[in-house]
Design a protein around this motif. Sequence first.
Motif, mmCIF file in Angstrom:
data_model
loop_
_atom_site.group_PDB
_atom_site.id
_atom_site.type_symbol
_atom_site.label_atom_id
_atom_site.label_comp_id
_atom_site.label_asym_id
_atom_site.label_seq_id
_atom_site.Cartn_x
_atom_site.Cartn_y
_atom_site.Cartn_z
ATOM 1 N N SER A 158 3.856 15.304 0.374
ATOM 2 C CA SER A 158 3.722 14.483 -0.817
ATOM 3 C C SER A 158 5.036 13.742 -1.047
ATOM 4 O O SER A 158 5.975 13.876 -0.256
ATOM 5 N N THR A 159 5.113 13.014 -2.129
ATOM 6 C CA THR A 159 6.337 12.281 -2.448
ATOM 7 C C THR A 159 7.266 13.084 -3.350
ATOM 8 O O THR A 159 8.259 12.538 -3.838
ATOM 9 N N GLN A 200 7.486 7.006 -2.441
ATOM 10 C CA GLN A 200 6.639 6.654 -3.579
ATOM 11 C C GLN A 200 6.293 5.171 -3.558
ATOM 12 O O GLN A 200 5.218 4.763 -4.006
ATOM 13 N N TRP A 235 3.427 4.962 -0.691
ATOM 14 C CA TRP A 235 2.371 5.979 -0.598
ATOM 15 C C TRP A 235 1.017 5.389 -0.993
ATOM 16 O O TRP A 235 0.913 4.616 -1.934
ATOM 17 N N TRP A 236 -0.011 5.754 -0.269
ATOM 18 C CA TRP A 236 -1.366 5.294 -0.567
ATOM 19 C C TRP A 236 -2.124 6.338 -1.370
ATOM 20 O O TRP A 236 -1.732 7.512 -1.405
ATOM 21 N N ASP A 237 -3.239 5.937 -1.972
ATOM 22 C CA ASP A 237 -4.076 6.892 -2.711
ATOM 23 C C ASP A 237 -4.567 8.007 -1.784
ATOM 24 O O ASP A 237 -4.692 9.158 -2.206
ATOM 25 N N GLU A 238 -4.820 7.654 -0.510
ATOM 26 C CA GLU A 238 -5.325 8.649 0.450
ATOM 27 C C GLU A 238 -4.218 9.562 0.971
ATOM 28 O O GLU A 238 -4.496 10.580 1.604
ATOM 29 N N GLY A 239 -2.956 9.174 0.745
ATOM 30 C CA GLY A 239 -1.842 9.977 1.236
ATOM 31 C C GLY A 239 -0.824 9.138 1.980
ATOM 32 O O GLY A 239 -0.719 7.924 1.785
ATOM 33 N N SER A 240 -0.072 9.775 2.869
ATOM 34 C CA SER A 240 0.947 9.098 3.658
ATOM 35 C C SER A 240 0.311 8.035 4.551
ATOM 36 O O SER A 240 -0.626 8.329 5.299
#
Length: 345
Positions: A15-16, A63, A66-71
């Motif tokens: 995650s970020t 951050q 970063w996309w809604d789906e992840g990295s």
Amino acid sequence: MSKGVLMVNLGSPKSTSPKDVKNYLDEFLMDERVIDVPWLLRAFIVKGIVLNTRPKKSAEAYQRIWWDEGSPLIVLSERLQEKVDNYTGVPIALAMRYGEPTIKQGLQELADKGVDEVLLMPLYPQFAMATTETILVLAEELRQEFFPQMKFTTLPPFYNHPDYVNVLSRSIGEKLDGVDYEHLLFSYHGVPERHIKKSDITKSHCKIDGTCCKTASPAHQFCYRHQCLETTEQVAKTLQLKEGTYSTSFQSRLGFDPWLQPYTDRTIEKFGLNGMKKMAIVSPAFVSDCLETLEELGMEGKEIFEENGGEEFTLIPCLNDREDWIKTLSRWIDEWAMQPKTQNT
């Protein structure tokens, strides 16, 4: 029993959050082929300095992209794996050198499908200690400990493979079609100069003096600098770029030791200061967009260019999950799968 493929990319934090970024940087930077100094010194640099100063800043950079789906790197790698899997009957697993899914998990996934011969596919066009070599070394360690029944074959660096050069050239040409630009910068991830000399199998050829990369030598098989320059020249030839309208640079340096030059950020700055108004940039060291392409080039690079007088900055995407790239990888896999079974390589 059957053949299977393990695609391996760089990896990404979960995650970020600064905590997850710190864990990722710890695994990444403590790799002896990334920071190639004795363990105690490496631990002092990484755990004593970097991990106490860099995670928060790096988390903020993640951050930004970063996309809604992840990295982006993970998402794009998963799309690549899924689409190649649809084109070929060979089992395809995906792994990351750092973070998850791990190389061990990827090999286990293939083993569970009855695979006993694996094509290791580092998703890097050029060979480098800190990319290709570290993947192959860890995979072999895991094979010996957990998968002794497996045999490995490795996809060679494809920096000058006609199929790769054609797909890369097509992707650049499509992005630049109708775009007015003065210069195309080929930016590759940087490595310390000592990595180039350590990878020199002749122990004498690599001088990093501007001539050795153009002089034929067995050293070029493992010379990252030569392979980057060759990719640039092959693409420039394919696109019929005029001399002086393109060049090569290197990004993402760390520490104070000499790294491959010219540096990307300083090159972009110089372009702006010298009056250039429109430039384009591509990063052929990566096949999937990631922090280094989206944030370091697409955001920081653009800011540097504009702060120094530039006006139009065009970022060319990586190959990602382009249809022609999917078909190319699938063809390479099928060609390998049709070959007789091999011994460990």
